[in-house]
Design an enzyme around this catalytic site. Structure first.
Site, PDB file in Angstrom:
ATOM      1  N   TYR A 146      46.589  32.695  19.202  1.00 58.14           N
ATOM      2  CA  TYR A 146      45.444  33.092  18.367  1.00 58.14           C
ATOM      3  C   TYR A 146      44.301  32.085  18.519  1.00 58.14           C
ATOM      4  O   TYR A 146      43.174  32.461  18.853  1.00 58.14           O
ATOM      5  CB  TYR A 146      45.911  33.165  16.919  1.00 58.14           C
ATOM      6  N   ASP A 147      44.618  30.796  18.313  1.00 60.80           N
ATOM      7  CA  ASP A 147      43.562  29.770  18.314  1.00 60.80           C
ATOM      8  C   ASP A 147      42.865  29.684  19.668  1.00 60.80           C
ATOM      9  O   ASP A 147      41.634  29.717  19.758  1.00 60.80           O
ATOM     10  CB  ASP A 147      44.145  28.385  17.987  1.00 60.80           C
ATOM     11  N   LYS A 150      41.003  32.897  20.545  1.00 62.41           N
ATOM     12  CA  LYS A 150      39.684  32.975  19.873  1.00 62.41           C
ATOM     13  C   LYS A 150      38.712  31.972  20.480  1.00 62.41           C
ATOM     14  O   LYS A 150      37.507  32.231  20.541  1.00 62.41           O
ATOM     15  CB  LYS A 150      39.845  32.707  18.374  1.00 62.41           C
ATOM     16  N   PHE A 192      51.709  35.916  -2.301  1.00 66.20           N
ATOM     17  CA  PHE A 192      51.874  35.403  -3.668  1.00 66.20           C
ATOM     18  C   PHE A 192      51.627  36.498  -4.706  1.00 66.20           C
ATOM     19  O   PHE A 192      52.334  36.591  -5.716  1.00 66.20           O
ATOM     20  CB  PHE A 192      50.924  34.225  -3.923  1.00 66.20           C
ATOM     21  N   GLN A 210      48.993  21.370   1.140  1.00 64.45           N
ATOM     22  CA  GLN A 210      48.001  21.760   2.151  1.00 64.45           C
ATOM     23  C   GLN A 210      46.908  22.591   1.483  1.00 64.45           C
ATOM     24  O   GLN A 210      47.181  23.325   0.533  1.00 64.45           O
ATOM     25  CB  GLN A 210      48.663  22.528   3.318  1.00 64.45           C
ATOM     26  N   THR A 211      45.672  22.471   1.987  1.00 59.68           N
ATOM     27  CA  THR A 211      44.554  23.156   1.323  1.00 59.68           C
ATOM     28  C   THR A 211      43.966  24.261   2.205  1.00 59.68           C
ATOM     29  O   THR A 211      44.058  24.221   3.424  1.00 59.68           O
ATOM     30  CB  THR A 211      43.420  22.171   0.961  1.00 59.68           C
TER      31      THR A 211
HETATM   32  P1  NAD Z   1      43.822  42.814  10.095  1.00 58.17           P
HETATM   33  O1  NAD Z   1      45.073  42.495  10.815  1.00 58.17           O
HETATM   34  O2  NAD Z   1      43.882  43.541   8.808  1.00 58.17           O
HETATM   35  O3  NAD Z   1      42.832  43.640  11.045  1.00 58.17           O
HETATM   36  C1  NAD Z   1      42.857  43.599  12.438  1.00 58.17           C
HETATM   37  C2  NAD Z   1      42.679  45.021  12.960  1.00 58.17           C
HETATM   38  O4  NAD Z   1      42.626  44.989  14.392  1.00 58.17           O
HETATM   39  C3  NAD Z   1      43.858  45.927  12.590  1.00 58.17           C
HETATM   40  O5  NAD Z   1      43.368  47.168  12.149  1.00 58.17           O
HETATM   41  C4  NAD Z   1      44.636  46.070  13.901  1.00 58.17           C
HETATM   42  O6  NAD Z   1      45.372  47.252  13.972  1.00 58.17           O
HETATM   43  C5  NAD Z   1      43.507  45.990  14.905  1.00 58.17           C
HETATM   44  N1  NAD Z   1      43.918  45.539  16.242  1.00 58.17           N
HETATM   45  C6  NAD Z   1      44.706  44.465  16.567  1.00 58.17           C
HETATM   46  N2  NAD Z   1      44.812  44.360  17.893  1.00 58.17           N
HETATM   47  C7  NAD Z   1      44.080  45.365  18.427  1.00 58.17           C
HETATM   48  C8  NAD Z   1      43.805  45.795  19.751  1.00 58.17           C
HETATM   49  N3  NAD Z   1      44.312  45.143  20.820  1.00 58.17           N
HETATM   50  N4  NAD Z   1      43.028  46.876  19.932  1.00 58.17           N
HETATM   51  C9  NAD Z   1      42.520  47.566  18.891  1.00 58.17           C
HETATM   52  N5  NAD Z   1      42.749  47.207  17.595  1.00 58.17           N
HETATM   53  C10 NAD Z   1      43.521  46.125  17.388  1.00 58.17           C
HETATM   54  O7  NAD Z   1      43.054  41.429   9.937  1.00 58.17           O
HETATM   55  P2  NAD Z   1      41.679  41.073   9.236  1.00 58.17           P
HETATM   56  O8  NAD Z   1      41.953  40.019   8.249  1.00 58.17           O
HETATM   57  O9  NAD Z   1      40.951  42.289   8.820  1.00 58.17           O
HETATM   58  O10 NAD Z   1      40.917  40.383  10.452  1.00 58.17           O
HETATM   59  C11 NAD Z   1      39.865  41.038  11.160  1.00 58.17           C
HETATM   60  C12 NAD Z   1      39.274  40.063  12.162  1.00 58.17           C
HETATM   61  O11 NAD Z   1      38.733  38.921  11.477  1.00 58.17           O
HETATM   62  C13 NAD Z   1      40.278  39.523  13.180  1.00 58.17           C
HETATM   63  O12 NAD Z   1      39.654  39.412  14.442  1.00 58.17           O
HETATM   64  C14 NAD Z   1      40.607  38.144  12.651  1.00 58.17           C
HETATM   65  O13 NAD Z   1      40.979  37.269  13.685  1.00 58.17           O
HETATM   66  C15 NAD Z   1      39.279  37.744  12.022  1.00 58.17           C
HETATM   67  N6  NAD Z   1      39.475  36.713  10.984  1.00 58.17           N
HETATM   68  C16 NAD Z   1      40.023  37.055   9.777  1.00 58.17           C
HETATM   69  C17 NAD Z   1      40.235  36.056   8.830  1.00 58.17           C
HETATM   70  C18 NAD Z   1      40.820  36.362   7.472  1.00 58.17           C
HETATM   71  O14 NAD Z   1      41.058  35.419   6.714  1.00 58.17           O
HETATM   72  N7  NAD Z   1      41.059  37.587   7.078  1.00 58.17           N
HETATM   73  C19 NAD Z   1      39.895  34.732   9.122  1.00 58.17           C
HETATM   74  C20 NAD Z   1      39.365  34.431  10.368  1.00 58.17           C
HETATM   75  C21 NAD Z   1      39.145  35.448  11.288  1.00 58.17           C
HETATM   76  N1  UDP Z   2      51.754  29.933   2.887  1.00 59.63           N
HETATM   77  C1  UDP Z   2      52.710  29.707   1.908  1.00 59.63           C
HETATM   78  N2  UDP Z   2      53.495  30.741   1.511  1.00 59.63           N
HETATM   79  C2  UDP Z   2      53.359  32.000   2.017  1.00 59.63           C
HETATM   80  C3  UDP Z   2      52.380  32.235   3.010  1.00 59.63           C
HETATM   81  C4  UDP Z   2      51.604  31.170   3.423  1.00 59.63           C
HETATM   82  O1  UDP Z   2      52.848  28.578   1.406  1.00 59.63           O
HETATM   83  O2  UDP Z   2      54.123  32.901   1.579  1.00 59.63           O
HETATM   84  C5  UDP Z   2      50.882  28.812   3.298  1.00 59.63           C
HETATM   85  C6  UDP Z   2      50.809  28.577   4.795  1.00 59.63           C
HETATM   86  O3  UDP Z   2      51.855  27.727   5.218  1.00 59.63           O
HETATM   87  C7  UDP Z   2      49.434  27.940   4.928  1.00 59.63           C
HETATM   88  C8  UDP Z   2      48.608  28.594   3.818  1.00 59.63           C
HETATM   89  O4  UDP Z   2      49.561  29.136   2.896  1.00 59.63           O
HETATM   90  O5  UDP Z   2      49.511  26.561   4.663  1.00 59.63           O
HETATM   91  C9  UDP Z   2      47.717  29.714   4.318  1.00 59.63           C
HETATM   92  O6  UDP Z   2      48.498  30.576   5.096  1.00 59.63           O
HETATM   93  P1  UDP Z   2      47.978  31.958   5.674  1.00 59.63           P
HETATM   94  O7  UDP Z   2      49.061  32.516   6.528  1.00 59.63           O
HETATM   95  O8  UDP Z   2      47.427  32.803   4.592  1.00 59.63           O
HETATM   96  O9  UDP Z   2      46.705  31.580   6.570  1.00 59.63           O
HETATM   97  P2  UDP Z   2      46.375  30.401   7.603  1.00 59.63           P
HETATM   98  O10 UDP Z   2      45.243  29.694   6.985  1.00 59.63           O
HETATM   99  O11 UDP Z   2      47.551  29.491   7.781  1.00 59.63           O
HETATM  100  O12 UDP Z   2      46.048  31.125   8.840  1.00 59.63           O
END
Ligand code: NAD
Ligand code: UDP
Length: 326
Positions: A146-147, A150, A192, A210-211
């Site tokens: 993922y990291d 991205k 949660f 962790q925060t």
């Molecule tokens: P989510 O998993 O609910 O949504 C992702 C969507 O992408 C899903 O509908 C999934 O079916 C679709 N998808 C995955 N792989 C695909 C592919 N190869 N082709 C077509 N569709 C595909 O997650 P989200 O929280 O809504 O995240 C949306 C975007 O925002 C992601 O790119 C994620 O990395 C980014 N993002 C989200 C957060 C967050 O905290 N929610 C934080 C940072 C980045």
């Molecule tokens: N986490 C937790 N319990 C859970 C799910 C997540 O303590 O049931 C912790 C996880 O280890 C991380 C933080 O909550 O430290 C945020 O996790 P999340 O998967 O929501 O997102 P992240 O920021 O790690 O991508």
């Protein structure tokens, strides 16, 4: 002005809220999704709307959508549990997905936004994180698909911008939550809440010190729209998040308080490479977009808990409970 807009990952949590906003703003919206973590239910209320359509497609293979003017590229699972299920596919969604969507933007002369992430910073040693911080990512660990995926997508966005003149927008999204998170998503807020509502143990990974800093989804969508509407020179990367930082243990306490749940806290192992602290420096978003989050953590949790309560009632009427858990 109405634009022909493509939202990849449009049936996911954030994508479905974005589709709602774009339809409300008068745009013509195509949501594209492979339904790996998203679901048709998230956009079912938009079916039959004349300006909305849903296409099943995987972004890791090319696609042609005629006349598209604006692209929001969100297709990628966001929860560590889900993106680690098939890490090779996660890299493909990020890297091949970015190439395919950037090629589409280039062909149609569209402006394209990439949903980047605070995971670009890995386990940060600079705190809070400004955009200039280059991060501390383990390139071969379980979060790397993922990291690094991205990070490579960001590279591609800025190379297409410099080499081919594609107009790009790159928000780095910090932990975002709200209604329509999947109950079995595995992320901390949904875990949660579902655990608290079901009276199950609250699973704290590590010691809970962790925060994270949690942004309500409506605030994030406002920032997306402002960034897309900003001048072409405003490309980002730009941090979008709520700088109110809490420990995971504090988050659990807040959710227990709002739900009035008697669930107990249980402590399990911390996942590998789990960032110790994370909080956005949003000075750039304040200066350039005039944006800052409006919804407090308390209020956002209240809205999200209401959503899960409603869903839980519907699901139990159908004879099932939430699976929850990570
Ligand atoms: P989510 O998993 O609910 O949504 C992702 C969507 O992408 C899903 O509908 C999934 O079916 C679709 N998808 C995955 N792989 C695909 C592919 N190869 N082709 C077509 N569709 C595909 O997650 P989200 O929280 O809504 O995240 C949306 C975007 O925002 C992601 O790119 C994620 O990395 C980014 N993002 C989200 C957060 C967050 O905290 N929610 C934080 C940072 C980045
Ligand atoms: N986490 C937790 N319990 C859970 C799910 C997540 O303590 O049931 C912790 C996880 O280890 C991380 C933080 O909550 O430290 C945020 O996790 P999340 O998967 O929501 O997102 P992240 O920021 O790690 O991508």
């Amino acid at each position: 002005m109405t634009t022909r807009t493509l939202v990849t990952g449009g049936a996911g949590f954030i994508g479905s809220h974005l589709c709602d906003r774009l339809i409300a703003d008068g745009h013509d919206v195509t949501a594209l999704d492979n339904f790996f973590t998203g679901s048709e239910a998230n956009v079912a209320h938009l079916y039959g709307h004349g300006r909305f359509r849903l296409v099943r497609h995987d972004v890791s293979t090319p696609v042609d959508i005629e006349g598209v003017e604006t692209i929001y590229n969100l297709a990628c699972p966001a929860s560590p549990v889900h993106y680690q299920l098939d890490p090779v596919q996660t890299v493909k969604s990020n890297v091949l997905g970015a190439v395919n969507m950037l090629d589409l933007a280039r062909r149609t002369n569209a402006t394209i936004l990439q949903a980047s992430t605070s995971e670009i910073y890995g386990d940060p040693v600079v705190h809070p994180q400004p955009e200039s911080y280059r991060g501390n990512v383990n390139p071969i660990g379980p979060r790397a698909c993922y990291d690094e995926g991205k990070r490579c997508a960001e590279t591609l966005f800025f190379d297409y911008h410099r080499q081919h003149g594609v107009r790009v927008k790159v928000p780095r999204i910090f932990n975002t939550y709200g209604p329509r998170m999947s109950p079995n998503d595995g992320r901390v807020v949904s875990n949660f809440i579902v655990q608290a509502l079901n009276g199950d143990d609250i699973t704290i990974y590590g010691d809970g010190s962790q925060t994270r800093a949690f942004c309500y989804v409506d605030d994030l969508i406002d920032a997306f729209v402002l960034l897309m509407e900003a001048a072409d020179a405003v490309t980002g990367p730009i941090n979008i998040g709520n700088p109110y930082e809490v420990s995971v243990k504090e988050l659990a306490g807040l959710i227990l308080e709002i739900t009035e749940s008697r669930s107990k806290l249980v402590y399990t192992g911390l996942p590998v490479d789990d960032p110790v602290q994370r909080c956005p420096d949003i000075s750039l978003a304040r200066d350039v977009l005039g944006w800052e989050p409006k919804v407090s953590l308390q209020e956002g949790l209240y809205q999200t808990i209401e959503y899960f309560e409603r869903s839980l009632t519907v699901t139990s009427t159908m004879g099932e409970g939430f699976g929850g858990g990570a």
